[in-house]
Design an enzyme around this catalytic site. Structure first.
Site, PDB file in Angstrom:
ATOM      1  N   ASP A 120      29.887  16.490   1.969  1.00 19.25           N
ATOM      2  CA  ASP A 120      29.049  16.635   0.769  1.00 19.25           C
ATOM      3  C   ASP A 120      29.885  16.532  -0.511  1.00 19.25           C
ATOM      4  O   ASP A 120      29.377  16.139  -1.549  1.00 19.25           O
ATOM      5  CB  ASP A 120      28.314  17.983   0.812  1.00 19.25           C
ATOM      6  CG  ASP A 120      27.214  17.980   1.867  1.00 19.25           C
ATOM      7  OD1 ASP A 120      26.552  16.929   2.009  1.00 19.25           O
ATOM      8  OD2 ASP A 120      27.043  18.989   2.566  1.00 19.25           O
ATOM      9  N   ASN A 149      35.093  16.938   8.970  1.00 19.33           N
ATOM     10  CA  ASN A 149      34.354  17.889   9.809  1.00 19.33           C
ATOM     11  C   ASN A 149      34.522  17.487  11.277  1.00 19.33           C
ATOM     12  O   ASN A 149      35.234  16.536  11.590  1.00 19.33           O
ATOM     13  CB  ASN A 149      32.881  17.924   9.390  1.00 19.33           C
ATOM     14  CG  ASN A 149      32.265  16.549   9.473  1.00 19.33           C
ATOM     15  OD1 ASN A 149      32.155  15.966  10.535  1.00 19.33           O
ATOM     16  ND2 ASN A 149      31.895  16.006   8.311  1.00 19.33           N
ATOM     17  N   PHE A 203      19.256  13.373   9.950  1.00 23.45           N
ATOM     18  CA  PHE A 203      19.534  14.504  10.835  1.00 23.45           C
ATOM     19  C   PHE A 203      19.689  15.734   9.952  1.00 23.45           C
ATOM     20  O   PHE A 203      20.042  15.612   8.773  1.00 23.45           O
ATOM     21  CB  PHE A 203      20.834  14.278  11.618  1.00 23.45           C
ATOM     22  CG  PHE A 203      20.629  13.594  12.948  1.00 23.45           C
ATOM     23  CD1 PHE A 203      20.406  12.234  13.007  1.00 23.45           C
ATOM     24  CD2 PHE A 203      20.673  14.312  14.137  1.00 23.45           C
ATOM     25  CE1 PHE A 203      20.216  11.596  14.222  1.00 23.45           C
ATOM     26  CE2 PHE A 203      20.490  13.693  15.358  1.00 23.45           C
ATOM     27  CZ  PHE A 203      20.259  12.335  15.407  1.00 23.45           C
ATOM     28  N   LYS A 253      14.783  14.528   0.405  1.00 23.02           N
ATOM     29  CA  LYS A 253      15.404  13.207   0.559  1.00 23.02           C
ATOM     30  C   LYS A 253      14.351  12.129   0.811  1.00 23.02           C
ATOM     31  O   LYS A 253      14.694  10.988   1.098  1.00 23.02           O
ATOM     32  CB  LYS A 253      16.424  13.251   1.704  1.00 23.02           C
ATOM     33  CG  LYS A 253      17.534  14.293   1.480  1.00 23.02           C
ATOM     34  CD  LYS A 253      18.624  14.210   2.544  1.00 23.02           C
ATOM     35  CE  LYS A 253      19.613  15.362   2.388  1.00 23.02           C
ATOM     36  NZ  LYS A 253      20.985  14.996   2.712  1.00 23.02           N
ATOM     37  N   PRO A 307      27.858  10.937  -3.155  1.00 25.18           N
ATOM     38  CA  PRO A 307      26.485  10.411  -3.178  1.00 25.18           C
ATOM     39  C   PRO A 307      25.778  10.750  -1.876  1.00 25.18           C
ATOM     40  O   PRO A 307      26.428  10.832  -0.822  1.00 25.18           O
ATOM     41  CB  PRO A 307      26.686   8.899  -3.301  1.00 25.18           C
ATOM     42  CG  PRO A 307      28.081   8.641  -2.854  1.00 25.18           C
ATOM     43  CD  PRO A 307      28.868   9.885  -3.146  1.00 25.18           C
ATOM     44  N   ASP A 308      24.474  10.961  -1.949  1.00 25.94           N
ATOM     45  CA  ASP A 308      23.714  11.225  -0.725  1.00 25.94           C
ATOM     46  C   ASP A 308      23.231   9.884  -0.172  1.00 25.94           C
ATOM     47  O   ASP A 308      22.361   9.222  -0.758  1.00 25.94           O
ATOM     48  CB  ASP A 308      22.529  12.159  -1.013  1.00 25.94           C
ATOM     49  CG  ASP A 308      21.936  12.677   0.283  1.00 25.94           C
ATOM     50  OD1 ASP A 308      21.604  11.840   1.153  1.00 25.94           O
ATOM     51  OD2 ASP A 308      21.816  13.902   0.430  1.00 25.94           O
ATOM     52  N   ILE A 309      23.804   9.494   0.965  1.00 26.58           N
ATOM     53  CA  ILE A 309      23.562   8.139   1.486  1.00 26.58           C
ATOM     54  C   ILE A 309      22.112   7.969   1.949  1.00 26.58           C
ATOM     55  O   ILE A 309      21.420   7.030   1.542  1.00 26.58           O
ATOM     56  CB  ILE A 309      24.536   7.845   2.651  1.00 26.58           C
ATOM     57  CG1 ILE A 309      25.967   7.916   2.129  1.00 26.58           C
ATOM     58  CG2 ILE A 309      24.248   6.485   3.286  1.00 26.58           C
ATOM     59  CD1 ILE A 309      27.028   8.035   3.189  1.00 26.58           C
TER      60      ILE A 309
HETATM   61  O1  PMT Z   1      28.938  13.241  15.900  1.00 34.27           O
HETATM   62  P1  PMT Z   1      28.630  14.261  16.978  1.00 34.27           P
HETATM   63  O2  PMT Z   1      29.869  15.055  17.372  1.00 34.27           O
HETATM   64  O3  PMT Z   1      27.928  13.662  18.151  1.00 34.27           O
HETATM   65  O4  PMT Z   1      27.658  15.359  16.357  1.00 34.27           O
HETATM   66  C1  PMT Z   1      26.363  15.009  16.038  1.00 34.27           C
HETATM   67  C2  PMT Z   1      25.939  15.620  14.699  1.00 34.27           C
HETATM   68  C3  PMT Z   1      25.848  17.129  14.829  1.00 34.27           C
HETATM   69  C4  PMT Z   1      26.934  15.253  13.608  1.00 34.27           C
HETATM   70  C5  PMT Z   1      24.534  14.996  14.380  1.00 34.27           C
HETATM   71  O5  PMT Z   1      23.632  15.351  15.379  1.00 34.27           O
HETATM   72  C6  PMT Z   1      24.025  15.473  13.028  1.00 34.27           C
HETATM   73  O6  PMT Z   1      23.390  16.490  12.896  1.00 34.27           O
HETATM   74  N1  PMT Z   1      24.316  14.666  11.958  1.00 34.27           N
HETATM   75  C7  PMT Z   1      24.023  15.041  10.579  1.00 34.27           C
HETATM   76  C8  PMT Z   1      25.093  15.957  10.090  1.00 34.27           C
HETATM   77  C9  PMT Z   1      24.889  16.349   8.630  1.00 34.27           C
HETATM   78  O7  PMT Z   1      25.663  15.975   7.817  1.00 34.27           O
HETATM   79  O8  PMT Z   1      23.762  17.027   8.414  1.00 34.27           O
HETATM   80  P2  PMT Z   1      23.292  17.507   6.922  1.00 34.27           P
HETATM   81  O9  PMT Z   1      22.208  18.465   7.219  1.00 34.27           O
HETATM   82  O10 PMT Z   1      24.444  17.980   6.136  1.00 34.27           O
HETATM   83  O11 PMT Z   1      22.744  16.203   6.241  1.00 34.27           O
HETATM   84  C10 PMT Z   1      21.373  15.827   6.289  1.00 34.27           C
HETATM   85  C11 PMT Z   1      21.245  14.340   6.388  1.00 34.27           C
HETATM   86  O12 PMT Z   1      21.739  13.742   5.186  1.00 34.27           O
HETATM   87  C12 PMT Z   1      22.011  13.712   7.528  1.00 34.27           C
HETATM   88  O13 PMT Z   1      21.227  12.669   8.059  1.00 34.27           O
HETATM   89  C13 PMT Z   1      23.264  13.162   6.863  1.00 34.27           C
HETATM   90  O14 PMT Z   1      23.757  11.994   7.536  1.00 34.27           O
HETATM   91  C14 PMT Z   1      22.733  12.790   5.492  1.00 34.27           C
HETATM   92  N2  PMT Z   1      23.726  12.855   4.411  1.00 34.27           N
HETATM   93  C15 PMT Z   1      24.306  14.027   4.074  1.00 34.27           C
HETATM   94  C16 PMT Z   1      25.168  14.074   3.002  1.00 34.27           C
HETATM   95  C17 PMT Z   1      25.453  12.886   2.294  1.00 34.27           C
HETATM   96  N3  PMT Z   1      26.295  12.878   1.271  1.00 34.27           N
HETATM   97  N4  PMT Z   1      24.865  11.746   2.666  1.00 34.27           N
HETATM   98  C18 PMT Z   1      24.006  11.718   3.698  1.00 34.27           C
HETATM   99  O15 PMT Z   1      23.484  10.648   4.036  1.00 34.27           O
END
Ligand code: PMT
Length: 405
Positions: A283, A214, A327, A345, A309-311
């Site tokens: 994901d 991404n 985030f 989560k 896996p969801d970290i």
């Molecule tokens: O890196 P930059 O260019 O500065 O951009 C910043 C950002 C937009 C990436 C950042 O601000 C941000 O939003 N990061 C989270 C991106 C994301 O994957 O969001 P999500 O809504 O899909 O995931 C929710 C949370 O679960 C996040 O904290 C993510 O790190 C975590 N996650 C998601 C999937 C996974 N398999 N494991 C995770 O830990």
């Protein structure tokens, strides 16, 4: 350890010694700084080197001792301007009457005075001299001059002096000087805490030359790492592939895919007080990785993906769970989705960003977010990721102070 010494963790201190019998006490001061987690570089004036050996201070500080401004070997390692910029605090202990006079006159005739002129770090002076020298009107006027320039005056104390006199002029004890130094950084909101941050994208291999990923640049996560360091934390940054330099004083672990990021995160459990998941983790990943480059044959191709896996959820459900912050990168119904992720989560806090908006979110220098917890919601307007990261760190520190369950 004294309470205020914990704020010295990760701080960079130049300890300058000038000529005086109290120089021996600065060996103990160096040890106290190191014990508190500070990085120490000792600078000796030629007169100080008559009272204490560089070797002692090198052994205690773990760094070479700096003595001469015109030393090519020292300049090739850490030059005097670099050293001046390196410092978070310059403490001159002991500070002789001669050194104070030279500083008050704005001289730069040795390494230590030059560093003081060239540095923007706060400067503190711990005078040590005979009581009559201290009371001399010229010394008093020089000291006032330094104070008017914003330098801190720590001491001197009163008591018996090495020369047999008694009165004002004794250098403060190492413990007192260490505490005063610690108090200089007491605003450090995360002092003494260990923070682990994920940043950047993950790459999920399809074959040896292709992957799913991404647009995350890592900027948000790296800015958080810098802000946490500034706040006095020890920071581990688990980073996906990005084009950013490692922030100074951060321990960076580089990974490529989600499984590696999870393994690195789990290795931090029990060693981290706060976990911040700023990474954009893929994901899904391909169910299998082709050993050879996939050849172009049919007009369409189908990839079977399996869930990664969801970290952050795994961290939040760990028995040694830290304060866990996620985030939420959303393109619609941002708060509703963010709240659902907070619950699903089991996070302590989620930082929602609208990644559909131009100029914020993925790969931009700025961001605008809403910080959501179970019973609060706070919008932080458009700002640079660095500024925003500082505010986020302050908010996290405030929430850490609230009992969780
Ligand atoms: O890196 P930059 O260019 O500065 O951009 C910043 C950002 C937009 C990436 C950042 O601000 C941000 O939003 N990061 C989270 C991106 C994301 O994957 O969001 P999500 O809504 O899909 O995931 C929710 C949370 O679960 C996040 O904290 C993510 O790190 C975590 N996650 C998601 C999937 C996974 N398999 N494991 C995770 O830990």
């Amino acid at each position: 350890m004294f309470q205020s010494l914990s704020t010295l963790a990760n701080k960079r201190i130049i300890l300058g010694l000038t000529g005086g019998i109290a120089a021996y006490k600065s060996a103990e001061l160096t040890r106290l700084f190191k014990k508190a987690g500070a990085e120490v570089r000792v600078v000796l004036t030629p007169a100080a080197a008559e009272f204490i050996t560089p070797l002692t201070l090198q052994a205690l500080s773990g760094n070479p001792v700096h003595q001469h401004i015109l030393d090519p070997a020292a300049e090739a390692g850490m030059g005097h301007i670099e050293l001046a910029k390196w410092a978070d605090l310059i403490l001159i202990a002991p500070a002789s009457a001669d050194f104070i006079a030279r500083m008050a006159a704005g001289m730069g005739n040795d390494l230590l005075t030059t560093l003081c002129l060239a540095s923007e770090a706060p400067i503190a002076i711990a005078p040590a001299m005979n009581q009559a020298m201290w009371h001399d009107t010229r010394t008093q006027s020089n000291v006032k001059q330094l104070e008017s320039l914003g330098m801190q005056l720590w001491g001197p104390g009163a008591g018996d002096q090495a020369c047999g006199d008694s009165g004002l002029g004794r250098m403060l004890e190492p413990e007192q000087l260490a505490e005063l130094s610690g108090a200089m950084f007491s605003s450090g909101a995360l002092s003494g805490l260990r923070v682990c941050i994920t940043a950047g994208p993950t790459r999920e291999a399809i074959d040896p030359v292709r992957y799913i990923s991404n647009h995350s640049s890592g900027k948000m996560g790296y800015a958080l790492a810098e802000a946490a360091i500034e706040a006095g934390a020890r920071v581990t940054l688990i980073s996906g592939p990005v084009n950013l330099n490692s922030p100074e004083r951060v321990c960076r672990i580089t990974v490529t895919n989600a499984q590696q990021m999870l393994d690195a995160a789990l290795a931090q459990m029990g060693r981290c007080d706060v976990f911040i998941a700023a990474a954009a983790v893929a994901d899904y990943r391909p169910a299998s990785v082709a050993e050879q480059k996939i050849k172009k044959s049919d007009d369409t191709m189908t990839l079977t993906l399996v869930k990664n896996p969801d970290i952050v959820a795994t961290v939040a459900s760990h028995p040694q769970r830290p304060f866990t912050v996620g985030f939420a990168a959303e393109t619609e119904r941002m708060l509703e989705h963010a709240r659902a992720k907070l619950e699903r989560k089991t996070l302590d806090m989620i930082i929602a960003n609208d990644v559909a908006q131009q100029g914020i979110g993925f790969n931009s220098d700025d961001n605008a977010v809403t910080v959501v917890t179970r019973n609060s919601e706070q919008s932080l307007p458009l700002a640079s990721k660095s500024q925003l990261a500082r505010t986020l760190v302050t908010l996290i520190a405030q929430h850490l102070a609230i009992p969780r369950h």
